[in-house]
Motif scaffolding. Sequence first.
Motif, PDB file in Angstrom:
ATOM      1  N   THR A  11       0.836  -1.206   0.000  1.00  0.00           N
ATOM      2  CA  THR A  11       0.000   0.000   0.000  1.00  0.00           C
ATOM      3  C   THR A  11       0.871   1.256   0.000  1.00  0.00           C
ATOM      4  N   GLU A  63       2.263   1.864  -3.539  1.00  0.00           N
ATOM      5  CA  GLU A  63       1.197   2.339  -4.422  1.00  0.00           C
ATOM      6  C   GLU A  63       0.850   3.796  -4.106  1.00  0.00           C
ATOM      7  N   TYR A 119      -0.020   5.545  -7.479  1.00  0.00           N
ATOM      8  CA  TYR A 119      -1.242   6.343  -7.582  1.00  0.00           C
ATOM      9  C   TYR A 119      -0.963   7.808  -7.922  1.00  0.00           C
ATOM     10  N   GLU A 147     -11.083   5.932  -4.531  1.00  0.00           N
ATOM     11  CA  GLU A 147     -11.606   4.724  -3.889  1.00  0.00           C
ATOM     12  C   GLU A 147     -10.471   3.803  -3.452  1.00  0.00           C
ATOM     13  N   ALA A 148      -9.428   3.718  -4.252  1.00  0.00           N
ATOM     14  CA  ALA A 148      -8.290   2.862  -3.899  1.00  0.00           C
ATOM     15  C   ALA A 148      -7.627   3.355  -2.610  1.00  0.00           C
ATOM     16  N   TYR A 149      -7.455   4.666  -2.478  1.00  0.00           N
ATOM     17  CA  TYR A 149      -6.893   5.226  -1.241  1.00  0.00           C
ATOM     18  C   TYR A 149      -7.781   4.889  -0.046  1.00  0.00           C
ATOM     19  N   GLU A 175      -9.902   2.379   0.218  1.00  0.00           N
ATOM     20  CA  GLU A 175      -9.796   0.937   0.471  1.00  0.00           C
ATOM     21  C   GLU A 175      -8.508   0.621   1.212  1.00  0.00           C
ATOM     22  N   HIS A 176      -7.414   1.268   0.841  1.00  0.00           N
ATOM     23  CA  HIS A 176      -6.151   1.082   1.565  1.00  0.00           C
ATOM     24  C   HIS A 176      -6.317   1.489   3.025  1.00  0.00           C
ATOM     25  N   HIS A 225     -10.275  -5.324  -3.646  1.00  0.00           N
ATOM     26  CA  HIS A 225      -9.393  -4.232  -4.063  1.00  0.00           C
ATOM     27  C   HIS A 225      -8.539  -4.647  -5.275  1.00  0.00           C
ATOM     28  N   GLU A 240     -10.534  -4.561  -8.414  1.00  0.00           N
ATOM     29  CA  GLU A 240     -10.718  -3.184  -8.897  1.00  0.00           C
ATOM     30  C   GLU A 240      -9.483  -2.711  -9.672  1.00  0.00           C
ATOM     31  N   GLU A 241      -8.317  -3.108  -9.219  1.00  0.00           N
ATOM     32  CA  GLU A 241      -7.090  -2.690  -9.892  1.00  0.00           C
ATOM     33  C   GLU A 241      -6.848  -3.462 -11.188  1.00  0.00           C
ATOM     34  N   ILE A 249      -7.809   0.149 -12.786  1.00  0.00           N
ATOM     35  CA  ILE A 249      -6.676   1.054 -12.593  1.00  0.00           C
ATOM     36  C   ILE A 249      -5.478   0.656 -13.454  1.00  0.00           C
TER      37      ILE A 249
END
Length: 177
Positions: free
Chosen positions: A71, A74, A79, A93-95, A97-98, A132, A135-136, A142
């Motif tokens: 994380t 990324e 990111y 959203e990724a942030y 989720e992290h 997650h 999603e990537e 992503i």
Amino acid sequence: MATAAKSTTSSARKSSGRKRRTARRDPLSIRLLKQDHREVEGWFDEYEQLEDDAEKLALFNQIALALKVHTTIEEEIFYPEERGDVEEDMLDEAYVEHDGAKKLIAEIEAMKPGDEFYDAKVKVLGEYIKHHVKEEEQPGGIFAQAKKGEEDLDAMGERLKARKEELMAELGGAKSH
């Protein structure tokens, strides 16, 4: 016999062709991040099979370290450098989720195997990570958007790799992999 040799040669050609296409399709940064994903997914599967509390603790600590390092690289490199190439909402959203994963990791680290909900929290963390990762990695996700962007993802991969080694040494002792 000739058919078997021909079949083997054909398979080898297909296989090596696949590797070349995969290498071309996935630059170093994406390959490294996907490798981390596969490794952690395997550890979550392995955790499900364990019954010994000491083994559970050791494996969870390994998972937690890998996720903290992953994380971080990324968030520090991938990111921010993909802003503008990847949809803003997806990165936001990724942030988030992290952040959720880090909070759950901290909760689990404050516990010990055998405590109420310990195994349940590890399982939920695994499901959270699986979501997650999807999603990537999904088409249009992503990674797919990043590959279409302007960033040199191979050069970024070198930065990710170097930072991962630093973090593994800093957070996990001298080991890095």
